[in-house]
Design an enzyme around this catalytic site. Structure first.
Site, short mmCIF file in Angstrom:
data_model
loop_
_atom_site.label_atom_id
_atom_site.label_comp_id
_atom_site.label_asym_id
_atom_site.label_seq_id
_atom_site.Cartn_x
_atom_site.Cartn_y
_atom_site.Cartn_z
N LYS A 182 0.81 -1.22 0.00
CA LYS A 182 0.00 0.00 0.00
C LYS A 182 0.84 1.27 0.00
O LYS A 182 0.29 2.36 -0.15
CB LYS A 182 -1.00 0.01 1.16
CG LYS A 182 -0.40 0.05 2.53
CD LYS A 182 -1.54 0.05 3.56
CE LYS A 182 -0.98 0.22 4.97
NZ LYS A 182 -2.06 0.26 5.97
N ASP A 183 2.17 1.15 0.13
CA ASP A 183 3.04 2.31 0.00
C ASP A 183 3.40 2.60 -1.46
O ASP A 183 3.86 3.69 -1.78
CB ASP A 183 4.34 2.11 0.79
CG ASP A 183 4.16 2.31 2.28
OD1 ASP A 183 3.13 2.88 2.68
OD2 ASP A 183 5.04 1.89 3.04
N THR A 197 -5.38 7.69 14.60
CA THR A 197 -5.03 7.05 13.34
C THR A 197 -4.70 8.14 12.34
O THR A 197 -5.31 9.21 12.34
CB THR A 197 -6.16 6.17 12.77
OG1 THR A 197 -5.77 5.67 11.48
CG2 THR A 197 -7.46 6.95 12.62
N LEU A 243 -6.92 8.41 6.49
CA LEU A 243 -8.26 8.94 6.24
C LEU A 243 -9.28 7.82 6.06
O LEU A 243 -10.44 7.96 6.45
CB LEU A 243 -8.26 9.82 4.98
CG LEU A 243 -7.82 11.27 5.17
CD1 LEU A 243 -7.77 11.97 3.82
CD2 LEU A 243 -8.75 12.00 6.12
N ARG A 244 -8.87 6.72 5.48
CA ARG A 244 -9.78 5.58 5.30
C ARG A 244 -10.28 5.11 6.65
O ARG A 244 -11.48 4.84 6.83
CB ARG A 244 -9.06 4.45 4.56
CG ARG A 244 -9.87 3.16 4.45
CD ARG A 244 -9.02 2.03 3.89
NE ARG A 244 -7.84 1.81 4.71
CZ ARG A 244 -7.82 1.04 5.79
NH1 ARG A 244 -8.92 0.42 6.19
NH2 ARG A 244 -6.71 0.88 6.48
N ARG A 245 -9.38 4.97 7.62
CA ARG A 245 -9.80 4.52 8.95
C ARG A 245 -10.64 5.58 9.65
O ARG A 245 -11.61 5.28 10.33
CB ARG A 245 -8.58 4.14 9.78
CG ARG A 245 -7.83 2.93 9.25
CD ARG A 245 -6.74 2.46 10.21
NE ARG A 245 -5.98 1.37 9.63
CZ ARG A 245 -4.68 1.42 9.34
NH1 ARG A 245 -4.00 2.52 9.61
NH2 ARG A 245 -4.06 0.39 8.81
N ARG A 267 1.03 9.71 14.46
CA ARG A 267 2.03 9.25 13.50
C ARG A 267 3.18 8.53 14.19
O ARG A 267 3.26 8.46 15.41
CB ARG A 267 2.55 10.43 12.69
CG ARG A 267 1.41 11.22 12.05
CD ARG A 267 1.85 12.04 10.89
NE ARG A 267 0.70 12.70 10.31
CZ ARG A 267 -0.18 12.12 9.53
NH1 ARG A 267 -0.02 10.86 9.20
NH2 ARG A 267 -1.22 12.77 9.07
N GLY A 268 4.09 8.02 13.35
CA GLY A 268 5.23 7.29 13.86
C GLY A 268 5.15 5.83 13.49
O GLY A 268 4.16 5.37 12.91
N THR A 302 6.02 3.37 18.24
CA THR A 302 5.72 4.72 18.71
C THR A 302 4.23 4.89 18.97
O THR A 302 3.81 5.45 20.00
CB THR A 302 6.19 5.76 17.69
OG1 THR A 302 7.62 5.65 17.55
CG2 THR A 302 5.84 7.17 18.14
N ARG A 303 3.43 4.40 18.03
CA ARG A 303 1.98 4.56 18.19
C ARG A 303 1.44 3.69 19.32
O ARG A 303 0.52 4.09 20.05
CB ARG A 303 1.29 4.25 16.86
CG ARG A 303 1.46 5.39 15.85
CD ARG A 303 0.80 5.07 14.53
NE ARG A 303 1.66 4.25 13.69
CZ ARG A 303 1.25 3.63 12.59
NH1 ARG A 303 -0.02 3.70 12.24
NH2 ARG A 303 2.10 2.93 11.86
N CYS A 316 -2.40 6.50 -1.59
CA CYS A 316 -2.59 5.67 -0.40
C CYS A 316 -3.39 6.37 0.69
O CYS A 316 -3.71 5.77 1.70
CB CYS A 316 -1.24 5.20 0.15
SG CYS A 316 -0.16 6.54 0.66
#
Length: 325
Positions: A84-85, A128, A131-133, A150-151, A155-156, A243
């Site tokens: 997905k990247d 999160t 945007l999809r989530r 982010r991270g 980290t998250r 993405c």
């Protein structure tokens, strides 16, 4: 195949990215008998540049650009990415040489006390960056709030466990690959929370004219996962998205048939369009194309026009977390 050849694998340096590169390394050693395989860590612009707010129509290759440049410059022989990247359209001279068997594509929710989304009170803040989530969360839980977080995965997770928010949404595949399943409070039903195109898939990118490498990669390619990924990438391309486009898709192969369902959501208001399509598993391009067209023809064009109009001024900025989580 000359099992004395050397292979250099280009990858980002996060824990998850290194896991994925090491997995490909192990597959090549086991399937092709290669011993000399070097992992080359490459820092990407996405590792250095962060933007607060995600851009819905962004298609820049900020987590792959430098790795792809190294591949084109013959500084590495293959590159390992989270599918997905990858941009829907890859640079000329590059192609997907292999797709590993897909991991669980669903999203998951992590709460420090193990609570599920349905247990949360009004106003609870969910972290999160996708945007999809965000849009799907608010579709089913409009009384919750979202916060860009982010991270990398670690980290998250720390932010969630330190109660900097009331929980986070991540791809279950990344959590599972890192052996962190015990932290998961809830695995989300993909019939409600559509996965991102390519979620849970590891791809190996190579030069399109490097026949020796292409022959080598055939030994680790998973055909069904490759077909599903192709359908999902065509779906995203037809929607003209990157993405961060708030869209999702679930696909599965059932004998000679490929069954696909997709959604496109507005990030600005509670509006979405869903569609289904069943085609032939040996023609994934047609499945992805027809699914996207059904969405566009039943209201999706209006959503895309709204997104383009409001996001146009932000298109040249970088964003995202760049993890397959």
């Amino acid at each position: 195949m000359n099992n004395g050849m050397k292979i250099r694998i280009g990858t980002r340096g996060s824990k998850l990215a290194l896991y994925q590169a090491e997995l490909v390394q192990a597959y090549l050693r086991n399937s092709a008998g290669l011993a000399d395989i070097e992992i080359v860590v490459i820092k990407t612009s996405g590792d250095m540049i962060r933007q607060k707010n995600p851009v819905p129509m962004e298609t820049k290759r900020i987590f792959t650009k430098e790795i792809e440049e190294a591949l084109l410059a013959d500084q590495v022989d293959i590159a390992v990415h989270s599918a997905k990247d990858l941009a829907a359209k890859m640079p000329e001279g590059l192609m997907i040489g292999a797709v590993l068997e897909r991991e669980d594509p669903r999203d998951c929710f992590i709460h420090p006390d193990g609570k599920k989304l349905g247990d949360l009170k009004e106003g609870a803040v969910i972290g999160t960056s996708a945007l999809r989530r965000q849009t799907q969360l608010l579709r089913f839980y409009p009384y919750l709030k979202v916060e860009n977080i982010r991270g990398n995965v670690d980290t998250r997770l720390k932010k969630a466990m330190n109660r900097e928010c009331d929980g986070i949404l991540l791809a279950y595949a990344g959590i599972k690959r890192l052996g962190l399943q015990e932290s998961v409070s809830e695995i989300l039903d993909e019939k409600m929370f559509y996965p991102a195109p390519g979620q849970g898939v590891i791809v190996v990118q190579c030069r399109s004219k490097d026949q020796a490498v292409l022959d080598l990669l055939r030994s680790i390619h998973h055909d069904d996962s490759g077909k599903l990924l192709q359908a999902e990438r065509v779906f995203l391309t037809e929607l003209e998205g990157g993405c961060q486009l708030p869209c999702g898709i679930r696909t599965r192969i059932n004998g000679p048939r490929m069954e696909a369902s997709g959604v496109l959501l507005s990030p600005y208001q509670p509006q979405w369009v869903e569609a289904d399509f069943v085609g032939q598993s040996d023609n994934p391009d047609e499945v992805g194309l027809q699914l996207a067209r059904r969405i566009l023809e039943t209201g999706g064009k209006i959503i895309l026009e709204e997104i383009r109009g409001k996001a146009g001024q932000k298109m040249n900025k970088a964003y995202g977390d760049g993890e397959n989580a």
